[in-house]
Scaffold this motif. Structure first.
Motif, short mmCIF file in Angstrom:
data_model
loop_
_atom_site.label_atom_id
_atom_site.label_comp_id
_atom_site.label_asym_id
_atom_site.label_seq_id
_atom_site.Cartn_x
_atom_site.Cartn_y
_atom_site.Cartn_z
N PHE A 110 0.82 -1.22 0.00
CA PHE A 110 0.00 0.00 0.00
C PHE A 110 0.85 1.26 0.00
O PHE A 110 0.44 2.32 0.46
CB PHE A 110 -0.98 -0.01 1.19
CG PHE A 110 -1.95 -1.15 1.12
CD1 PHE A 110 -2.99 -1.13 0.20
CD2 PHE A 110 -1.81 -2.27 1.93
CE1 PHE A 110 -3.87 -2.20 0.10
CE2 PHE A 110 -2.68 -3.34 1.84
CZ PHE A 110 -3.72 -3.30 0.93
N ALA A 116 -5.32 -7.48 -9.27
CA ALA A 116 -4.57 -6.23 -9.14
C ALA A 116 -3.74 -6.28 -7.86
O ALA A 116 -4.13 -6.94 -6.90
CB ALA A 116 -5.51 -5.04 -9.11
N GLY A 117 -2.61 -5.59 -7.86
CA GLY A 117 -1.69 -5.67 -6.73
C GLY A 117 -2.01 -4.71 -5.61
O GLY A 117 -2.79 -3.77 -5.75
N TRP A 118 -1.38 -4.95 -4.50
CA TRP A 118 -1.47 -4.12 -3.30
C TRP A 118 -0.13 -4.18 -2.55
O TRP A 118 0.21 -3.31 -1.78
CB TRP A 118 -2.57 -4.65 -2.37
CG TRP A 118 -2.32 -6.09 -2.00
CD1 TRP A 118 -2.68 -7.20 -2.76
CD2 TRP A 118 -1.60 -6.60 -0.88
NE1 TRP A 118 -2.21 -8.35 -2.15
CE2 TRP A 118 -1.55 -8.02 -0.99
CE3 TRP A 118 -0.98 -6.00 0.23
CZ2 TRP A 118 -0.91 -8.83 -0.05
CZ3 TRP A 118 -0.33 -6.81 1.17
CH2 TRP A 118 -0.32 -8.21 1.02
N THR A 136 -10.12 -7.20 -9.06
CA THR A 136 -9.61 -6.44 -7.91
C THR A 136 -10.16 -7.13 -6.66
O THR A 136 -11.32 -7.56 -6.66
CB THR A 136 -10.11 -4.99 -7.97
OG1 THR A 136 -9.71 -4.42 -9.21
CG2 THR A 136 -9.53 -4.15 -6.85
N ILE A 169 -9.23 -5.87 0.87
CA ILE A 169 -8.27 -4.76 0.84
C ILE A 169 -8.13 -4.13 2.22
O ILE A 169 -7.01 -3.88 2.70
CB ILE A 169 -8.71 -3.69 -0.20
CG1 ILE A 169 -8.65 -4.25 -1.63
CG2 ILE A 169 -7.88 -2.42 -0.07
CD1 ILE A 169 -7.26 -4.50 -2.18
N ARG A 197 -4.77 -3.97 4.50
CA ARG A 197 -4.20 -2.70 4.99
C ARG A 197 -4.02 -2.70 6.49
O ARG A 197 -3.00 -2.24 7.00
CB ARG A 197 -5.11 -1.52 4.61
CG ARG A 197 -5.10 -1.22 3.14
CD ARG A 197 -5.77 0.09 2.86
NE ARG A 197 -4.83 1.18 3.04
CZ ARG A 197 -5.01 2.38 2.55
NH1 ARG A 197 -6.09 2.66 1.86
NH2 ARG A 197 -4.11 3.33 2.74
#
Lengths: 359, 359
Positions: free
Chosen positions: B115, B234-236, B300, B306, B310
């Motif tokens: 992130f 999709a990346g994080w 996603t 997500i 995080r």
């Protein structure tokens, strides 16, 4: 080298000494490059870029390359760099290709195109997607070489005193926005004007114009527009404006190969650095604007305005492509490249940014 | 230089000749730099970067700098470059800082952070936001200098054989994902495993693992994962992974100033170029994957996943910051910088990309 037999050791030693002296003198020959920039003296970011390039090249060449940089107050031709370098009054220029649309219509595409590529996408097109070769083809007939000279990043759509909620709001709106973006805006009924930079603030404050487009936070902040306009719109017209280094082909050819490489690499690094520096300073400047003027609001044009701007852009580009086969080749190359690379941007950076949209 | 008076013109001429010879010989002294890379022989993109750096430096120095590059098959220590350069077996390395978390925990932050920043944002932090200074502080005690060595761009979240629709789908999922991202995934109940690259395809095909994370389209395509997994997330975890050039401080100090500058600028350009080259090749590779395997779908992670990722990232980083004041300083510097620059990315590139979301 042919074999030479000397009759005496003394002569052989003397010849060796002469050869070393001559190598030494050749290696020490200095070249002074006269560079004319579009920008005025002390211009932030834009003016720092050729100086940073020159500093790197001087240091890497141990002083064999030297630069004399003249700002526009000296040469008096901010938008005539193309001619100054072509005619040999200067060896190099730091300017923007799209300023020379009048002399070479195809020069326009090497700066930025409305709804075109972001800076990294465009660098990929230049260096790995055929862009450099097309730029060479455009400049070669004029005895010039052109190299990327630094990117401003995504330019903002401009400062508006009233919110734009529909296409109707644009009809008759008096706006300063130059170049190709101005032509697109005019298609939508905007009354496009051009006003010298020094008069822009007063023109916007007094209502001579309703809106204006400049660059982005880093260069907009010192102009003070955020003090007199509340709406700061996202851009569409210059998603990654690349300025340029121009070099006279004769100057280039006069340099030994190591100095050519030093110059090429110094230009390339200075260009990338300008993109990164602008990004840094834009972050700082936008932070300061919001803090000092909390009334400033970021906006995106409504979808119907974006659609009309795209249609007008497509129409004007199609007209240019009709006029000239090379224009058509460049436009097609950029469109096809953008289509492919944007898919990647969408599944990577865009998806990532949207997945953490709470920021 | 002190003034020396010669008694005869002959002696004066002789002294001049000697001085020219000595200048000439000094200027011609060559330095051979031994560089060890983490990558195997012929490694695409990653292996091209130190070679491109070397080619630029050799040409700019007119052969005074030469390089001997050893791949991992030669030195047998792909993840031991830090030690090889520290102990002077090699002058330079091309590797990634986060591989050395075991030896120097604070090395981790100079590659990428979950992130965290996109590549251009992170370059801005390195060069204009204090990142280089912090990296110097971390590496100095080991007699090493570290420089950005090329960016992979935004890495994808990985290949999954089944769609992830909730946090529950991650519990017990067998996934190959190394390093800090693996620790974060483990917090969410993922059964994290590490498997050598050569066995990954078979492991995924046979169901030994359910998912894996590699890099992005350019480097994933040759691995063939798209042939056996439909969901590409999709990346994080690595929004802009920067590899590194390591240099032994003694090697650096032994170089004259012009060669130091040549090396510095060649590394800087090669690093930027790798970012742009990866972008180019990712665009091409993603295009090919979709064409050959239309079943491949981009996804996603759902918002609850997500958010959990995080929170787990924040928890682990807070623990690291507790352990060491320098870790805390680096994490804080990155967080604050990201907060400021992301605002700019959001109102420029993100707003632009979303306003033309029909693409």
């Amino acid at each position: 080298m042919p074999t030479i037999t000397f009759r005496t050791p003394f002569l052989a030693a003397f010849a060796l000494v002469l050869s070393l002296i001559s190598t030494s003198l050749m290696a020490e020959k200095t070249y002074t490059i006269r560079l004319a920039e579009t920008w005025g003296p002390g211009s932030p970011i834009l003016g720092e870029t050729p100086r940073s390039m020159a500093a790197m090249a001087e240091k890497m060449s141990n002083g064999r390359l030297k630069f004399r940089i003249d700002s526009s107050n000296k040469h008096k031709a901010p938008f005539g760099i193309f001619d100054l370098v072509r005619q040999g009054q200067y060896d190099m220029g730091h300017t923007a290709s799209y300023y020379y649309k009048g002399s070479i219509p195809n020069a326009m595409y090497f700066t930025t195109v409305p709804f075109g590529m972001l800076a990294p996408e465009q660098y990929a097109w230049f260096y790995y997607g055929g862009g450099m070769e097309l730029m060479e083809e455009v400049y070669k007939p004029y005895g010039l070489l052109s190299f990327p000279g630094g990117n401003t990043g995504n330019q903002m759509g401009g400062w508006f005193r009233e919110e734009i909620t529909s296409l109707d709001d644009l009809k008759g709106l008096k706006m300063r926005t130059p170049g190709f973006a101005g032509e697109v805006m005019a298609e939508l009924g905007v009354a496009v004007t051009n006003i010298p930079p020094g008069e822009l603030y007063t023109a916007l404050e007094r209502g001579t114009i309703d809106a204006l487009e400049w660059v982005g936070p880093a260069l907009d902040l010192p102009m003070g527009f955020h003090q007199i306009a509340d709406y700061y719109y996202a851009g569409w017209q210059e998603p990654g404006a690349e300025v340029q280094f121009l070099i006279n082909q004769k100057t280039w050819d006069s340099l030994p190969e190591d100095l050519q490489e030093i110059l090429r690499v110094a230009m390339r690094t200075a260009a990338y650095d300008m993109y990164i520096q602008t990004m840094h300073e834009s972050g700082e400047a936008w932070d300061r604007m919001k803090e000092d003027y909390p009334n400033v609001t970021h906006k995106t044009f409504p979808p119907e305005v974006i659609e009309a701007l795209r249609n007008a852009t497509d129409k004007l580009l199609a007209e240019e492509a009709e006029k000239d086969p090379l224009a058509k080749e460049i436009i097609t190359s950029q469109r096809e490249y953008l289509k492919q690379i944007r898919q990647w941007t969408n599944i990577s950076d865009k998806a990532y940014l949207n997945s953490i949209s709470t920021d």
